[in-house]
Design an enzyme around this catalytic site. Structure first.
Site, PDB file in Angstrom:
ATOM      1  N   GLY A 169      46.690  18.363   3.174  1.00 58.12           N
ATOM      2  CA  GLY A 169      46.961  17.451   4.172  1.00 58.12           C
ATOM      3  C   GLY A 169      48.140  16.666   3.966  1.00 58.12           C
ATOM      4  O   GLY A 169      49.023  16.408   5.007  1.00 58.12           O
ATOM      5  N   TRP A 204      50.965  19.242   4.569  1.00 59.36           N
ATOM      6  CA  TRP A 204      51.274  19.205   6.152  1.00 59.36           C
ATOM      7  C   TRP A 204      52.085  18.231   6.909  1.00 59.36           C
ATOM      8  O   TRP A 204      52.790  18.407   7.626  1.00 59.36           O
ATOM      9  CB  TRP A 204      49.691  19.063   6.951  1.00 59.36           C
ATOM     10  N   HIS A 205      51.972  16.935   6.263  1.00 63.33           N
ATOM     11  CA  HIS A 205      53.012  15.773   6.592  1.00 63.33           C
ATOM     12  C   HIS A 205      54.400  16.118   6.408  1.00 63.33           C
ATOM     13  O   HIS A 205      55.182  15.749   7.281  1.00 63.33           O
ATOM     14  CB  HIS A 205      52.605  14.575   6.137  1.00 63.33           C
ATOM     15  N   GLY A 206      54.727  16.573   5.418  1.00 59.65           N
ATOM     16  CA  GLY A 206      56.118  16.891   5.107  1.00 59.65           C
ATOM     17  C   GLY A 206      56.300  17.906   3.864  1.00 59.65           C
ATOM     18  O   GLY A 206      55.652  17.825   2.893  1.00 59.65           O
ATOM     19  N   PHE A 214      56.971  15.711  11.589  1.00 61.48           N
ATOM     20  CA  PHE A 214      55.937  16.606  11.101  1.00 61.48           C
ATOM     21  C   PHE A 214      55.670  17.767  11.914  1.00 61.48           C
ATOM     22  O   PHE A 214      54.663  18.506  11.645  1.00 61.48           O
ATOM     23  CB  PHE A 214      54.616  15.639  10.654  1.00 61.48           C
TER      24      PHE A 214
END
Lengths: 334, 461
Positions: B311, B314-316, B461
């Protein structure tokens, strides 16, 4: 029936619009209540505020007060024939629209110099170029013993130096008449206009607030044009029996390592200082004081609790530093 | 085209009027085509070349789901969006990480990150998986599926809308109505206020402090960290509100994406209230397939931790995001280990404060450009560093806004005897006072908006 319903709905919308406008205007009374500019017939400034008018500003710093009998942000009124020892000329920086009236350079100097009268005719947008052109009229009007002209930069394009020396620039417009003048009577509409101006500026530069002069460290003025300008200013002051001080306050930038950098060209500053000495003008440079205050107490001369750190107009501490240095210089001179 | 721009307001006005006109005179098919074209135009406004990418992801999902009984087709439907995401978002990160391990100079391709790629690839994945699981029939109408994946209110920054929730709406009689518009524009305006008045002003202070942490007093750094917690909440929840409002105006419903996250009493609750569509997605399509809590306590913690780690990624594409995910994963594991009631801090207020403090600490890694930068921030606080003191005005406005919102929600919940939950302050626009307050809100947004350039945090993102 349907037509009546639509009419009633439109009526409700209009009424609600009026109520909302009144609420927003009441909010602006204490958040963005700026008097209107009026042309200044004596020419000491291109325009001034409406006299004896209440103002409040919360967009950059928080300040409220009342303009004096002439329409300047001074704690004292200027009565006819009143002797003025020190006249401050400059832009919104020296005017102090963003700080309390008792915290401006003029008010602090009046506190510190007991037997002297310091009067500020600082006015928004009256940068060095405008003040140069207004100097003679200001000296004629107030006949001070000493005049201080404020500048945030020491580097000027050749064209501007020529304009300043010749006094041939276009006057700043007060826009107090016509439809614009009428619209200015609503503080809320003025705030929207200010927002629009900031938005357009930000679209062009990517920043909401003007960054300080970022010219390179090596840039310099044209020697001859600068000398001509400063000699002319010095002669004008001398002709009215006034001592001339040019006050320079550089912009500041906090660096990633925590240090403070002064903006502007160092060479241009030294050139300006030398040219001032040549013309018999006192040059007061705030650079050292700004750096010393930051080193010792992490105090910045610019910026407020509702703006980017260290950007924008002089804050309370910035005004205090300048007042101190001016008082010290005046004491030295005497 | 950001939601908080004049261009978008003009675009949305045209789309709304066009949709209203079309649905009264033409079959539903025409409206779907119109909305699809509008969505692609919206996306092309950033970079028209990436419309092909969007179309590719849609086409692979469409083909894969139609043959969902075939394992190969299913795998292709999963792998294709992942390859797209992996290449555009993580390729340079992968190169840099490998180079760091083998001690070489990192090379890099000049890859532009297509806006919203993380969101629409996740939507495509959820559709393919749901069809395979039998939760949803494969969509035979390509236009409908394309509209689901590209629908402009949620295209570039979520919420991550599930196909099971959105596709059925395309078969219902959804219309642009006065009531929908009244509700939708109020929610949109509420989000706009959070974004351009609160989040954008806060960003000015946060950016200043994060650009030069050694210059600031430790208390100012703490205030900046707290301000970032508020900024990211106002920014992202504001965007979600605007998306929900836009969709509602057009007649469609999205689920709530934030539910007063900062009143959470533990990290588990926080993730139930923060970015709900992502948390739900990660739980449904990552945590549960990994085994969830079905394979024993230890495996459960590993799954939880892994889910949050991914997770974070996923953000960066940066190790700071992975670390941020790891910290949250660790906290979730501790929370679970401590029992159903969570880590036992006495008193509700103390639990809320403790959770907020922890989340604020983790955001430091989320916001900082590198571990070194994050450490500079943390060191400034630990060493009680002296420096510039900046009691930033908008930080206190943001806190007051949060506090008032929370108290209002708490009172509302207490009256109804329900759990505290966020709500939209929707007014009755048929009354003069409702209209007056709404116009006042719009007037305040215009008057107080930050006018500098400031893109939505989650666009990256």
């Amino acid at each position: 029936m349907r037509k009546g319903k639509i009419t009633s709905q439109i009526g409700r919308v209009i009424l609600a619009g009026i109520f909302a406008f009144l609420i927003l205007s009441a909010f602006c009374l204490f958040y963005y209540n700026v008097p209107i500019h009026h042309a200044n017939p004596d020419g000491s400034t291109d325009y001034k505020w409406k006299a004896n008018d209440f103002y409040a500003r919360g967009t950059e710093g928080f300040a409220m007060g009342r303009t004096n009998n002439e329409g300047f942000l001074d704690a004292i009124d200027c009565e006819a024939g009143m002797p003025i020892d020190v006249l401050l000329m400059g832009s919104s920086q020296i005017e102090g629209f963003n700080v309390a009236m008792e915290d401006t350079v003029a008010a602090r100097m009046n506190d510190q110099l007991e037997h002297k009268t310091v009067y500020s005719i600082g006015m928004s947008e009256h940068v060095f170029e405008t003040c140069c052109c207004n100097l003679e009229a200001a000296l004629e009007r107030y006949r001070p013993a000493c005049v201080v002209m404020e500048t945030a930069g020491c580097l000027f394009p050749d064209e501007m130096l020529s304009v300043m020396a010749e006094g041939s620039r276009a006057e700043l417009s007060s826009r107090a008449d016509g439809i614009i003048g009428l619209l200015q009577k609503s503080d809320y509409l003025r705030l929207l206009y200010a927002q629009k101006e900031k938005y357009q500026k930000a679209q062009a530069s990517g920043q909401e607030i003007d960054l300080p002069d970022s010219s390179g460290d090596d840039a310099q003025n044209d020697d001859i044009l600068l000398a001509q300008l400063l000699q002319k200013l010095s002669d004008t002051a001398a002709a009215h029996g006034a001592r001339l001080i040019i006050l320079y306050h550089p912009g500041t930038e906090v660096q990633a390592d925590g240090s403070l950098r002064l903006t502007g060209s160092r060479k241009a500053k030294e050139q300006f200082r030398a040219a001032c000495a040549e013309a018999g003008i006192d040059f007061l440079d705030m650079s050292e004081r700004f750096l010393a205050e930051y080193e010792s107490a992490h105090v910045l001369p610019y910026g407020f609790s509702n703006t980017p750190v260290g950007s924008g107009h002089l804050n309370r501490q910035g005004h205090a530093m300048i007042a101190d240095e001016l008082c010290r210089l005046l004491a030295e001179v005497e | 085209m950001s939601f908080a721009s004049v261009h978008f307001l003009i675009f949305f006005g045209i789309v709304l009027a066009g949709t209203a006109l079309i649905e009264r005179r033409f079959p539903r098919r025409v409206k779907e085509c119109f909305l699809l074209l509008a969505s692609y135009f919206f996306y092309a406004y950033w970079d028209w070349r990436f419309c092909a990418l969007l179309l590719f992801v849609t086409a692979t999902s469409y083909c894969s789901a139609k043959r969902s009984e075939s394992k190969a087709a299913f795998v292709a439907g999963i792998v294709a969006p992942l390859i797209v995401l992996g290449f555009f978002k993580y390729f340079n990160f992968f190169l840099a990480s490998v180079a760091a391990v083998i001690g070489r100079e990192p090379g890099a391709l000049r890859i532009i990150l297509p806006v919203g790629i993380s969101f629409y690839t996740f939507q495509a994945l959820s559709y393919v998986i749901d069809v395979r699981r039998g939760k949803l029939a494969a969509e035979h109408d390509f236009i409908k599926l394309a509209l689901y994946i590209s629908f402009f209110p949620q295209l570039v920054a979520g919420p991550i809308v599930r196909a099971v929730h959105f596709l059925p709406q395309l078969y219902e009689e959804r219309r642009v109505t006065v009531e929908n518009i009244k509700w939708g524009i109020q929610v949109f305006a509420f989000g706009l206020f959070k974004k351009i008045v609160l989040a954008d002003h806060l960003s000015v202070f946060v950016d200043d402090v994060y650009a030069a942490p050694p210059a600031f007093h430790w208390a100012t750094i703490v205030l900046a960290a707290v301000s970032y917690s508020m900024q990211i909440y106002f920014d992202f929840s504001g965007y979600s509100d605007m998306a929900i409002g836009c969709a509602k105006c057009l007649g469609y419903d999205f689920h709530k994406n934030f539910d007063l996250p900062y009143i959470s009493q533990n990290v588990t609750e926080f993730w139930r209230r923060w970015h709900i569509s992502l948390s739900g997605w990660l739980k449904e399509y990552l945590y549960i397939p990994l085994g969830g809590n079905r394979r024993g306590e230890h495996r459960r913690y590993v799954n939880l931790f892994l889910t949050m780690l991914l997770g974070g990624l996923w953000h960066g594409a940066d190790w700071t995001f992975v670390f941020w995910g790891g910290l949250n994963g660790l906290a979730l594991c501790l929370d679970k280990a401590a029992g159903k009631k969570g880590i036992a801090l006495p008193g509700r207020l103390l639990r809320v404060f403790g959770t907020f403090a922890f989340i604020t600490f983790t955001w430091i890694f989320f916001r900082a450009d590198s571990f070194a930068a994050a450490w500079t921030v943390i060191r400034g606080v630990i060493s009680l560093q002296d420096g510039i003191r900046q009691p930033f005005f908008w930080s206190f406005v943001g806190l007051a806004f949060l506090l008032i919102g929370t108290v209002a929600a708490d009172r509302k919940a207490a009256k109804k005897g329900e759990k505290v939950s966020g709500f939209y302050p929707v007014l009755d626009l048929n009354s003069i006072w409702g209209l007056t307050l709404f116009f006042t809100e719009i007037g305040l947004i215009l008057a107080l908006a930050y006018t500098g350039e400031n893109p939505f945090v989650y666009f990256q993102f």
